[in-house]
Design a protein around this motif. Structure first.
Motif, mmCIF file in Angstrom:
data_model
loop_
_atom_site.group_PDB
_atom_site.id
_atom_site.type_symbol
_atom_site.label_atom_id
_atom_site.label_comp_id
_atom_site.label_asym_id
_atom_site.label_seq_id
_atom_site.Cartn_x
_atom_site.Cartn_y
_atom_site.Cartn_z
ATOM 1 N N THR A 13 0.721 -1.431 0.141
ATOM 2 C CA THR A 13 0.005 0.125 -0.111
ATOM 3 C C THR A 13 0.851 1.333 -0.061
ATOM 4 O O THR A 13 0.387 2.115 -0.557
ATOM 5 C CB THR A 13 -0.972 -0.027 1.392
ATOM 6 O OG1 THR A 13 -1.748 -1.133 1.048
ATOM 7 C CG2 THR A 13 -1.795 1.167 1.155
ATOM 8 N N GLN A 50 -8.190 -0.390 -0.196
ATOM 9 C CA GLN A 50 -8.347 -1.548 0.487
ATOM 10 C C GLN A 50 -9.620 -1.385 1.428
ATOM 11 O O GLN A 50 -10.338 -2.370 1.849
ATOM 12 C CB GLN A 50 -7.241 -1.790 1.503
ATOM 13 C CG GLN A 50 -6.734 -2.988 2.043
ATOM 14 C CD GLN A 50 -5.365 -3.075 2.547
ATOM 15 O OE1 GLN A 50 -4.781 -2.038 2.603
ATOM 16 N NE2 GLN A 50 -4.725 -4.194 2.728
ATOM 17 N N ASP A 66 -6.330 -2.178 -4.553
ATOM 18 C CA ASP A 66 -5.828 -2.528 -3.377
ATOM 19 C C ASP A 66 -6.539 -3.544 -3.032
ATOM 20 O O ASP A 66 -7.566 -3.336 -1.940
ATOM 21 C CB ASP A 66 -5.348 -1.369 -2.470
ATOM 22 C CG ASP A 66 -4.450 -1.726 -1.347
ATOM 23 O OD1 ASP A 66 -4.331 -2.826 -1.240
ATOM 24 O OD2 ASP A 66 -4.104 -1.029 -0.640
HETATM 25 MG MG LIG Z 1 -2.219 -2.741 2.253
#
Ligand SMILES: [Mg+2]
Ligand SMILES: Nc1ncnc2c1ncn2[C@@H]1O[C@H](COP(=O)(O)OP(=O)(O)OP(=O)(O)O)[C@@H](O)[C@H]1O
Length: 620
Positions: free
Chosen positions: A417, A458, A538
């Motif tokens: 990330t 995410q 993500d």
């Molecule tokens: Mg991550």
């Protein structure tokens, strides 16, 4: 407002500069420079935009001078006439006509000025507060994403309100209380001196001592109230943290513990509050002593003394007594405002500290607009650390060709990330450059950079708005039909239509009324609508069931076509469909190749795939 801050990520990603989302016009604000030197500079910046309004308010408030000095003077004139008429009362109404009319005129004028003051207040204060609030919120939103991860959103909201309400309260106290009191005292000095210089001198001495005491205490009180405000902010932050994590508190049955956690910050806040109140009480005591000494004892004693000497008429005694009493009352009222004044000043100073933080990630002067014809990405010699001395990336080099599909894989916390956050320029690098289509991303505007990238994060949070507008956030000009088409591709249409209000359904704070998978699909619909040349996922489908994920993968495959795509995923099926996979380990990219090649050449990757396959086989 809280959700505006909480959704800072979404604001950054979609790179808009407006105040609200739903069908309201889109405003463009000029780039913001911090006005952070001092509270005075900050207040003056906004007051100067309403200077005529505030001046008019101050002038209308001078009705206090009329009310407290001119009315007693009119009474003085009336008493003189009444005394003169005592021996011959015939035709008194006619002889008293002029002073009576003058008194009535002054009373009417005072009322008119009061109402004009109210009118100006309506015209000024709400607009003044709105201007400050929007400025602060917009300035805060310009902070980096890191800023929002470091501050409680409840604390931020409290400070926005503290500063907005505080400045308006300070202005009102000064204009409607301190200034008229000071002017009345000053005018009183001249009128008393006109009657008898000694009275003017006594009042002047009182005025000087009163002002000196106030100035002496203002710093001390301001400091201790600011300290109290700081402790209060910390306490509010802890309370908000508790409410935000209410699910964990309930799940682990920690109600008592959550309240116990508040006891220590609450005790600190209580001590700071007591200390501030003690100082204000001291100030009250001194001001009261001065009032009693000068106006109660001094003035009365001189009045009797001069009356005995025959230097003071009964009408002059009436005036000095009446006006002196009025001035005393005014001072009492304005002294009663001191605690509020210092408290507001403390809160404002505390809140201002937040605005003294300069924006960490800024557009360079004259930053160009990113032109993204061939969206190739390159990391050149990139080093980055969130915490100095603990690097996540060191001298990292990687090139992703335009139109290439790259998978990122690695253990949790390995930096995937972070890699994306650097590409989005949520953080500035310690060393090296990142380029898109050959242009250094630190030299182009953040707005154009983020317009070129569609990210499905995410963890998706939504605005407390309806579904239609939440999806339209991807492209503000999109028509309803385009929004619905994107929702169909992202497999949201079906579940949206199952709600009684369809696309008008409100999603709750941060999208809490939707399931994790539903939120994720709305984020996918936003990205489809945005249609940017670079697409980043993500773990974008991690919250979906296998059936929905398979359906969405087909849609995603369509929208990936012709775009440079970076996919963070753990599932083999997703990685196998990529042109190339980068394997992350503790911030290092330890392997780089196609799924098939890595299976043969990289032990860590092969091991990860083997474990996944074994897990599936063990279920069979
Ligand atoms: Mg991550
Ligand atoms: N805002 C931040 N401030 C400080 N450290 C951070 C921040 N964000 C992440 N980190 C740290 O950087 C490291 C890499 O985090 P990152 O989120 O990039 O991992 P990841 O590979 O995406 O993990 P996951 O698969 O769990 O999502 C972690 O050790 C994390 O604790």
């Amino acid at each position: 407002m809280e959700q505006l801050l909480a959704s800072g990520l979404a604001v950054c990603l979609f790179a808009y500069k407006e105040t609200s989302r739903s069908r309201t016009p889109f405003y463009t604000f000029p780039p913001m420079q911090p006005i952070t030197k001092s509270l005075k500079t900050f207040i003056l910046h906004f007051v100067s935009q309403y200077k005529w309004h505030f001046m008019a308010m101050a002038c209308f408030r001078m009705c206090f001078v009329l009310d407290n000095l001119v009315v007693p003077y009119a009474f003085k004139v009336l008493v003189t006439r009444l005394t003169e008429l005592a021996s011959n009362r015939a035709g008194a109404w006619i002889k008293l006509g002029v002073p009576l009319m003058a008194l009535l005129g002054v009373i009417v004028l005072i009322e008119v000025l009061f109402r004009l003051f109210d009118y100006m207040k309506i015209r000024t204060i709400p607009a003044f507060e709105a201007k400050i609030r929007i400025w602060i919120v917009h300035y805060l939103q310009g902070h980096s994403y890191q800023f929002f991860t470091e501050h409680f959103s409840g604390d931020l909201v409290k400070r926005v309100n503290d500063l907005t309400d505080g400045i308006s309260q300070l202005m009102m106290i000064v204009i409607s209380s301190f200034l008229p009191t000071f002017c009345t005292m000053l005018a009183g000095v001249f009128s008393f001196a006109y009657i008898q210089p000694t009275f003017g001198a006594v009042l002047m001495a009182w005025l000087v001592l009163h002002t000196a005491t106030y100035l002496f205490y203002s710093k001390k009180c301001g400091h201790s109230v600011a300290l109290h405000a700081e402790k209060g902010s910390r306490l509010s932050g802890s309370i908000v943290d508790g409410f935000t994590n209410i699910l964990s508190i309930k799940l682990f049955a920690r109600n008592n513990q959550a309240t116990t956690h508040l006891l220590a910050p609450q005790a600190i806040e209580k001590r700071a509050h007591e200390k501030a109140l003690k100082l204000i009480m001291q100030l009250h005591l001194i001001i009261s002593g001065l009032s009693i000494g000068f106006m109660g004892v001094g003035m009365l004693a001189y009045m009797i003394y001069y009356w005995q000497l025959g230097k003071l008429s009964i009408s002059e005694v009436t005036y000095i007594f009446y006006a002196g009493n009025n001035i005393c009352n005014l001072v009492w009222v304005s002294v009663a405002e001191f605690p509020d004044f210092f408290e507001e000043m403390g809160y404002c100073k505390q809140a201002l500290k937040l605005l003294q933080k300069k924006h960490a990630v800024l557009d360079v002067p004259g930053a160009a607009v990113l032109t993204c014809r061939s969206p190739a990405i390159a990391f050149k010699d990139v080093s980055f650390a969130y915490v100095p001395g603990k690097p996540i990336f060191e001298n990292q080099n990687i090139a992703i060709a335009a139109g290439e599909k790259v998978g990122l894989v690695g253990l949790s916390g390995s930096g995937k990330t972070t890699f994306i956050n650097l590409l989005l320029r949520f953080f500035d690098l310690n060393k090296g450059v990142i380029t898109i289509d050959g242009q250094d991303i630190s030299t182009v505007t953040q707005e154009s950079l983020r317009a070129a990238i569609a990210l499905i994060p995410q963890d998706t949070t939504l605005f407390h708005d309806n579904i239609l507008e939440n999806i339209r956030y991807g492209r503000k000009e999109a028509t309803d039909e385009e929004v619905i088409a994107a929702a169909q591709k992202a497999k949201c249409h079906h579940f949206i239509m199952s709600f009684s209000e369809g696309y008008d359904t409100l999603v709750g704070e941060r999208g809490s009324k939707l399931s994790g998978g539903q939120r994720q699909r709305i984020a996918i619909a936003r990205a489809i609508l945005k249609d940017a040349p670079i697409l980043i996922l993500d773990e974008a489908t991690s919250a979906l069931d296998a059936v929905t994920e398979t359906e969405i993968q087909q849609s995603l495959a369509t929208i990936m076509a012709g775009k440079t795509t970076i996919v963070i995923a753990h599932r083999l099926t997703v990685l196998a469909a990529m042109d190339r996979v980068l394997v992350f380990n503790n911030g290092n990219i330890i392997a780089n190749g196609s799924h098939e090649t890595l299976l043969k050449t990289n032990a860590i990757y092969a091991n990860m795939c083997r474990l996944q396959l074994e897990g599936m086989h063990s279920l069979q």
